[in-house]
Scaffold this active site. Sequence first.
Site, PDB file in Angstrom:
ATOM      1  N   GLU A   1      23.741  22.045  32.728  1.00 13.04           N
ATOM      2  CA  GLU A   1      24.146  21.984  31.325  1.00 13.04           C
ATOM      3  C   GLU A   1      25.427  22.775  31.074  1.00 13.04           C
ATOM      4  O   GLU A   1      26.305  22.348  30.322  1.00 13.04           O
ATOM      5  CB  GLU A   1      23.010  22.531  30.452  1.00 13.04           C
TER       6      GLU A   1
ATOM      7  N   ASP B   1      26.389  25.003  18.065  1.00 13.81           N
ATOM      8  CA  ASP B   1      25.244  25.841  17.717  1.00 13.81           C
ATOM      9  C   ASP B   1      25.553  27.282  17.308  1.00 13.81           C
ATOM     10  O   ASP B   1      25.739  27.590  16.150  1.00 13.81           O
ATOM     11  CB  ASP B   1      24.229  25.835  18.864  1.00 13.81           C
TER      12      ASP B   1
END
EC number: 3.2.1.106
Length: 835
Positions: A805, A581
Amino acid sequence: MARGERRRRAAAAEGARPLERARGAGRRDGRAAGARGSASGAALAVVVLALAFGLSGRWVLAWLRVRRALTLHPALPALPPGSSSPAVAPELFWGTYRPHVYFGMKTRSPKPLLTGLMWAQQGATPGTPPKLRHTCEQGDGVGPYGWEFHDGRSFGRQRIHDGALRLTTEFVKRPGGQHGGDWSWRVTVEPQVTQGTPSFPLVSLFFYVVTDGQEVLLPEIGAKGQLKFISGHTNELGDFRLTLLPPTSPGDTVPKHGSYNVFWSSNPGLPLLTDLVKSRLNSWFQHRPPGASPERYLGLPGSLKWEEKGPSGQGQFLIQQVTLRAPFSVEFVFESGSARPGGSQASGRLVGSQLSQALESHTAAFKEHFEKTFQLKEKGLSPEEQALGQVALSGLLGGIGYFYGQGLVLPDTGTEGSEQKMDPALFPPAPLFSAVPSRSFFPRGFLWDEGFHQLLVQRWDPHLTREALGHWLGLLNADGWIGREQILGDEARARVPPEFLVQRAAHANPPTLLLPVAHMLEGRDPDDLAFLRRAFPRLHAWFSWLHQSQAGPVPLSYRWRGRDLALPTLLNPKTLPSGLDDYPRASHPSTAERHLDLRCWVALGARVLSQLAEQLGETEAAAELGPLATSLEEPGSLDELHWSPELGVFADFGNHTKAVQLKSRPSQGLVRVVGRPPPRLQYVDALGYVSLFPLLLRLLHPSSPRLGPLLDVLADSRHLWSPFGLRSLSASSLFYKQRNTEHDPPYWRGAVWLNMNYLALGALHHYGSVEGPHKVQAAKLYHELRANIVRNVRQQYQATGFLWEQYSDQDGRGMGCRPFQGWTSLVLLIMAEKY
C-alpha cells in the site's frame, strides 16, 4: 488514502431504516421526460400539501434534497442496455469477479451463479481442526500470493504459498453458445521446496457452487461418494453441467486415489459460507490409497441429502471435498448447454492436454500483447522488472470485481452537519464493475482509486475501462453525486466496520476518473469517443456537482465538506473526502478554509471537460466550462488564494495554529492540547503532497516563477525527497510521522505513495520535455526519481512477494496492507514511461 477504516473488519451494520426506494434512472427521451414529469408532479404535490398544512418552505426543500439524494440520475446511461449480459458481452459474462476470495468465479449478474475454492492442510493430531482457507485475509499467514498472469477476460494463473504448500490456480474460458461459453479450472497442490526430505502433506480441496434464487442444482453421485457431476439450470445460463475430474499427478493424466465428501444445503448467505463449512468439518474419515496405510482426516458429512432446506428462493450451496496427499492436480469444468447442444462432445472438453495447450497459448498471447503495449524489453528493462510489470498488471486485472446491491446513504440536507441527525437510507440497487485496491483489506470499489486503476487498464484493454467508467457513472444520483466508497452486496458489507458503511451525499472525492478520460481524448479511438459522447451528460453532471457543492468562502476557492470535528482526541481533524485522510490541514476546521488540492482537481476537471465538450460539439457546455477552466488556471488567482510568501510554497488556508500536540493525561490517555499562539486565519504550514498539486496536475506554465520553488522543495531531502520516492509530508514538518490519535498511527504523514509519485513523474517528464527555465532540473529529477521508485518496488517485491500500500521513506520497506495491487500497479506505467 480514503479508505474509511484502518482497523480489523467488523460485522455489517443492521437495522438501517430505509426511505422509500427511488425509481430507476430515466432516459433523455419521452420516457425521461415522463420520469421527470412524474418527479416534478410529486414535488409539486408535496409543496401544495406543505402550504395546506402550514409547513415551512425549509421543510419542503429538505424533503426534496433527501429525495434527490436517493434517486438515480435520469441521464442516458453511459453503457448500452444489457451491457453486462451474455448476449451483449459474452466474453466478460464469467470472470474472477470475487477478488476477496483466493479463487472463485461468478457471472456479471444481480443474482449470479458463484463458484469457489477452499482448501485445508489436514492436521496429523485427532481433534486438531485444519486451517480452512477461503477469503483473502490480511493476517491469516497465507502468502505471498497473486496473479502471475491475468488478461482481464479469458485466462489467469495464480501462485499461492501457504505454509508447507504451494497452490497454483489456473483457469481458461472458451467462447460458445448464448450464455458466456465454457470454462475450466486446474488447481495444483505441491509441497514447498525445503531442505532435506520434502514433506508430502494430506490436503483437502473444496469446490463449491452457490445459487441465489430459484435456480436448480441436481448432483449425481458416483462410486465411493465421488460427485460425478452437477446438472443445473438458471434463466441466464440455461442448462449447464459442472464436473470435478479425478485428481492426477501434476503434469500427468494417470488418476490418483482421492477420498470424497460432499455437503448440500440451502445458501446460508455468502458471508457465512466459510463458517458453515468449518462447523461441518466435524467427522473423522479414513483416506485409504491402494497399498498404503489408512490416514485420518476431517471431512464433511458424506451424503447428498439436501440438509437445512431454507425458504423457497433462498438458493443452494453444494460443496465437494476431495482429499489426498500432495502433490496432485484437480480440474473443475463448467460446460454450457447452449455451447454443446444435446451434450455433444464433438469439440472436445477443455481438460487435460487441451487445457494445458489452451493455457500455454493464452500465456504466449499475453506476453506478446504485454510487450507490444508497454515495450519493457525494448526499453532495456531487466527480466525481473519485466516480470514485475506482468505481475502488477495481472494483479490489477485479477482484482476486478462485479458487485450488486444497495449502499447506505446519509442525504445532503443543505445545512452542514444536520445530516448527522438523520437515519441512513438505502440507495437504489445498482451494479458496479470495478477494480479493487486490495483483495485482502479493501475488496470493494473506491472512487478516487479507480481513476488511477483505469490509467493502467485503459492502455491494456480500452473496453474494460469503458465498462468500469460506465458502471461508476451509473451510480450518479439526481444531484450528480457519486459515493466515494461502494459497499454493495452482503459479502462486501460483511467486511466493513459498521461506522464506515454509510456514505454522505455532501462529501466529495477527487475526480480521478477524468484522468483516463483525458487519455481517451488524446488517443481519439472511435470507440472511446462514442462512449464519451454517451457519458458526457453524466460526466458534466458529476463535475458540476463537485464545482458547486464544494465551493469555498470566496470565488474560485473550494473546501472539502466532511472534515472531522476538532475532537479532544485528534491531533489534526482528518479529511477523508480528500483521499489524503490524515494529511494535516487547518488545526481548527471552519467554513473559511480553502483547500489547494481540491481547487486543483476542479481546475483539471474544468480543463478536461471543456476539451471534451468542444470535441463533441457540446457548444453550451463548452461555453460554460471553457471560461471556468481559464479562470481556475489563471496564475494570479491561484497565487492570491494559495501562494504563501512566508512558506515559499502553495498551501491550504484556514483557522490554524502550530501550537497543537497530543499529551498524556491521567485516565484519559493522549488528548489534544492547544497552546499559544491561538488559531488564526493563515496559510497552513504542512509542506507535502498538497503543496505540489499545481505541479502534479500540470497547472503551472513552464515559465511560471512558482515552478522553481516547488522543484526545489521536491528535491530537498530535508523535505520531500527520499531514496525510495517522494514522501507524503516534509521530514521537517511538526506532523511528520506523528500519530493522529493514541490508536491511529501516521498514514499520509511521511510514507511514500505510488499514485502521487506517478503524478509527480508525469509532471517532471512534462516540464523536462518542454522549453522553459526549469527544463534541465525537471528532467534530472525525473530520471533520478523514476530509478529510485522502480528499484525499491522491485526490491520489496523480490523480498516479500507483494506490492504494498505504501513504502517507508526511511528504509523503503513495504507498509500498510498487502497485496495492494490497486494504484501501486502504476509501477508498470512508470517503467513503461506512459504518463
